[in-house]
Write an enzyme that holds these catalytic residues in place. Sequence first.
Site, short mmCIF file in Angstrom:
data_model
loop_
_atom_site.label_atom_id
_atom_site.label_comp_id
_atom_site.label_asym_id
_atom_site.label_seq_id
_atom_site.Cartn_x
_atom_site.Cartn_y
_atom_site.Cartn_z
N THR A 156 19.49 22.78 17.99
CA THR A 156 18.11 22.39 17.70
C THR A 156 17.45 23.39 16.74
O THR A 156 17.85 24.56 16.68
CB THR A 156 17.32 22.36 19.03
OG1 THR A 156 15.93 22.24 18.75
CG2 THR A 156 17.52 23.63 19.84
N ASP A 157 16.41 22.92 16.06
CA ASP A 157 15.62 23.84 15.21
C ASP A 157 14.75 24.77 16.06
O ASP A 157 14.21 25.75 15.54
CB ASP A 157 14.76 23.07 14.20
CG ASP A 157 13.76 22.12 14.82
OD1 ASP A 157 13.70 22.03 16.07
OD2 ASP A 157 13.01 21.46 14.07
N GLU A 158 14.61 24.48 17.37
CA GLU A 158 13.73 25.31 18.21
C GLU A 158 14.26 26.73 18.37
O GLU A 158 13.50 27.62 18.75
CB GLU A 158 13.54 24.67 19.59
CG GLU A 158 12.86 23.33 19.49
CD GLU A 158 12.15 22.89 20.76
OE1 GLU A 158 11.96 23.72 21.67
OE2 GLU A 158 11.77 21.71 20.83
N TYR A 177 14.03 26.55 27.31
CA TYR A 177 14.96 25.60 26.68
C TYR A 177 15.54 26.19 25.40
O TYR A 177 16.76 26.25 25.21
CB TYR A 177 14.26 24.27 26.37
CG TYR A 177 15.00 23.41 25.37
CD1 TYR A 177 16.20 22.78 25.71
CD2 TYR A 177 14.53 23.24 24.06
CE1 TYR A 177 16.92 22.02 24.79
CE2 TYR A 177 15.24 22.47 23.13
CZ TYR A 177 16.42 21.86 23.50
OH TYR A 177 17.12 21.11 22.58
N LYS A 236 19.39 27.29 24.34
CA LYS A 236 20.13 26.73 23.20
C LYS A 236 20.55 27.85 22.23
O LYS A 236 21.65 27.84 21.69
CB LYS A 236 19.29 25.67 22.47
CG LYS A 236 19.05 24.39 23.25
CD LYS A 236 20.30 23.57 23.57
CE LYS A 236 20.96 22.95 22.36
NZ LYS A 236 22.05 22.01 22.74
P1 NAD Z 1 19.07 13.91 26.69
O1 NAD Z 1 18.36 14.73 27.70
O2 NAD Z 1 18.55 12.56 26.33
O3 NAD Z 1 20.59 13.70 27.14
C1 NAD Z 1 21.36 14.73 27.65
C2 NAD Z 1 22.66 14.13 28.18
O4 NAD Z 1 23.44 15.22 28.70
C3 NAD Z 1 22.45 13.15 29.34
O5 NAD Z 1 23.30 12.03 29.17
C4 NAD Z 1 22.84 13.94 30.57
O6 NAD Z 1 23.36 13.13 31.62
C5 NAD Z 1 23.90 14.86 30.01
N1 NAD Z 1 24.01 16.11 30.80
C6 NAD Z 1 23.01 16.94 31.19
N2 NAD Z 1 23.50 17.94 31.93
C7 NAD Z 1 24.85 17.75 31.99
C8 NAD Z 1 25.91 18.45 32.60
N3 NAD Z 1 25.69 19.57 33.34
N4 NAD Z 1 27.17 17.99 32.44
C9 NAD Z 1 27.42 16.87 31.71
N5 NAD Z 1 26.45 16.14 31.14
C10 NAD Z 1 25.18 16.59 31.27
O7 NAD Z 1 19.19 14.84 25.41
P2 NAD Z 1 19.10 14.45 23.86
O8 NAD Z 1 17.68 14.45 23.46
O9 NAD Z 1 19.95 13.27 23.61
O10 NAD Z 1 19.76 15.76 23.22
C11 NAD Z 1 21.18 15.84 23.06
C12 NAD Z 1 21.53 17.17 22.42
O11 NAD Z 1 20.89 17.28 21.15
C13 NAD Z 1 21.06 18.39 23.22
O12 NAD Z 1 22.05 19.37 23.13
C14 NAD Z 1 19.78 18.83 22.53
O13 NAD Z 1 19.58 20.21 22.68
C15 NAD Z 1 20.09 18.47 21.10
N6 NAD Z 1 18.92 18.14 20.26
C16 NAD Z 1 17.99 17.25 20.67
C17 NAD Z 1 16.93 16.91 19.83
C18 NAD Z 1 15.88 15.90 20.22
O14 NAD Z 1 14.91 15.71 19.49
N7 NAD Z 1 16.03 15.20 21.33
C19 NAD Z 1 16.82 17.52 18.57
C20 NAD Z 1 17.79 18.47 18.19
C21 NAD Z 1 18.85 18.75 19.04
O1 DAU Z 2 12.77 20.23 17.61
C1 DAU Z 2 13.85 19.67 18.31
C2 DAU Z 2 13.48 19.52 19.77
O2 DAU Z 2 12.57 18.42 19.83
C3 DAU Z 2 14.68 19.27 20.67
O3 DAU Z 2 15.51 20.39 20.65
C4 DAU Z 2 14.24 18.97 22.10
O4 DAU Z 2 15.35 18.65 22.90
C5 DAU Z 2 13.28 17.80 22.08
O5 DAU Z 2 12.79 17.56 23.38
C6 DAU Z 2 12.12 18.06 21.12
O6 DAU Z 2 11.26 19.12 21.63
P1 DAU Z 2 9.66 19.05 21.54
O7 DAU Z 2 9.12 19.91 22.58
O8 DAU Z 2 9.20 19.26 20.14
O9 DAU Z 2 9.45 17.47 21.88
P2 DAU Z 2 8.37 16.75 22.79
O10 DAU Z 2 8.49 15.29 22.53
O11 DAU Z 2 8.40 17.20 24.20
O12 DAU Z 2 6.99 17.25 22.15
C7 DAU Z 2 6.67 16.98 20.80
C8 DAU Z 2 5.31 17.59 20.53
O13 DAU Z 2 4.32 16.86 21.27
C9 DAU Z 2 5.16 19.03 20.99
O14 DAU Z 2 4.31 19.73 20.10
C10 DAU Z 2 4.50 18.92 22.36
C11 DAU Z 2 3.62 17.70 22.19
N1 DAU Z 2 3.40 16.89 23.43
C12 DAU Z 2 4.49 16.53 24.15
C13 DAU Z 2 4.33 15.79 25.30
C14 DAU Z 2 5.54 15.39 26.14
C15 DAU Z 2 2.13 16.50 23.77
O15 DAU Z 2 1.13 16.83 23.07
N2 DAU Z 2 1.98 15.76 24.91
C16 DAU Z 2 3.03 15.40 25.70
O16 DAU Z 2 2.80 14.75 26.75
#
Ligand code: NAD
Ligand code: DAU
Length: 349
Positions: free
Chosen positions: A132-134, A157, A161
């Site tokens: 992630t970019d975080e 989180y 990562k």
């Molecule tokens: P998600 O939470 O939707 O899915 C996570 C998946 O991992 C689920 O299917 C869950 O069952 C599985 N999982 C969790 N713990 C596990 C364990 N102990 N063993 C096996 N499986 C397990 O997550 P996502 O949003 O699809 O993110 C997927 C990946 O991409 C993550 O590594 C996250 O850090 C990364 N990522 C997410 C975003 C985003 O915006 N969502 C952006 C950049 C990177």
């Molecule tokens: O940048 C990549 C990341 O993006 C991934 O690594 C994470 O897995 C993914 O969850 C996401 O993280 P964020 O924290 O940026 O996503 P989220 O949707 O939770 O929040 C987006 C923005 O909105 C953030 O600034 C927090 C704000 N927010 C979020 C929620 C859930 C609100 O203002 N209200 C809310 O209820």
Amino acid sequence: MNKTILITGGAGFIGSHVVREFVNKYPAYRIVNLDALTYAGNLENLKDIEDKPNYTFVKADITDAKHIMEVFQEYKPDGVIHLAAESHVDRSIADPSAFVMTNVIGTVNLLNAAREIWKNDFEGKRFHHVSTDEVYGTLGETGLFTEETAYDPHSPYSASKASSDHFVRAYQDTYGLPVVLTNCSNNYGPNHFPEKLIPLCIHNILNNKPLPIYGDGKFTRDWLFVIDHAKAIDLVFHQGKNGQSYNVGGFNEWQNIDLVKELCKQMDEKLGRPEGTATQLITFVKDRPGHDLRYAIDATKINQELGYKPSVTFEQGLSITIDWFLSNQEWLDNVTSGEYQSYYAKQYN
Ligand code: NAD
Ligand code: DAU
């Protein structure tokens, strides 16, 4: 089957799109989806491909080192694409331990298993870590994250990562394991779990519930359509250079409040409600602790070295996403019953 690719977290939001992309595009690969099916994992996400001959699902928890080694010994993957993670920042603030276990220890268990079965014969092998970019922390009003930006994670989180990224690189440096990493910005799209901002707001607009905006709503995120992330993973997995990281993003920054207003506008139109109906639900709530102000990716490297470009604009992607949620309200009802209710009450009441 000419190769076996093991994808972890393939039942989750992004993982399910990656699994679909690989199963459909590479019929000669055997795709093994390894997932523990936590609250975020859902095999409904993969209904359309579950009967394909090149697809196999294995229920396993990456924190269980012994079971993971058995799965690797059984399937002998040539490549690993690692997405399994605890992914929600707010949950990491409430309970960091699960994030250490899955994101750090789980990643190390996978690295050990890959190392064990590949011995020192790395020809044609690859471990792709999806991050992630975080990990880069927060930007001020200007600037972009490049692959050279120093790591500075703030939430449990992002700390987990960042730690997993360091372990992945350490395995390349220490044992020669062939690795690539991708660090992507915020994804959105079909199957997004409604704890995250966009699907949470879609769900709440449908149910006339408040749209909770943390702080003043001026926090900025860089949004990428999930299928474009899956395509970037495909590209880096096949063409990236060993030991390299690639930032993935769409040069698409939005302040949260502007994004939610755009979402409200499109939802009103699609639901045939008078303009301004959904925006009335916007409610400013207590800020997230340690909330990073701004994320924005410089995606020049993946663009110039691998020719990567997102396929849809944000307006198109958001419209596709809303249409998907409107046509899949049963999916939404299923994932918002049970555990989600107690999570929501604790987080927002
Ligand atoms: P998600 O939470 O939707 O899915 C996570 C998946 O991992 C689920 O299917 C869950 O069952 C599985 N999982 C969790 N713990 C596990 C364990 N102990 N063993 C096996 N499986 C397990 O997550 P996502 O949003 O699809 O993110 C997927 C990946 O991409 C993550 O590594 C996250 O850090 C990364 N990522 C997410 C975003 C985003 O915006 N969502 C952006 C950049 C990177
Ligand atoms: O940048 C990549 C990341 O993006 C991934 O690594 C994470 O897995 C993914 O969850 C996401 O993280 P964020 O924290 O940026 O996503 P989220 O949707 O939770 O929040 C987006 C923005 O909105 C953030 O600034 C927090 C704000 N927010 C979020 C929620 C859930 C609100 O203002 N209200 C809310 O209820």
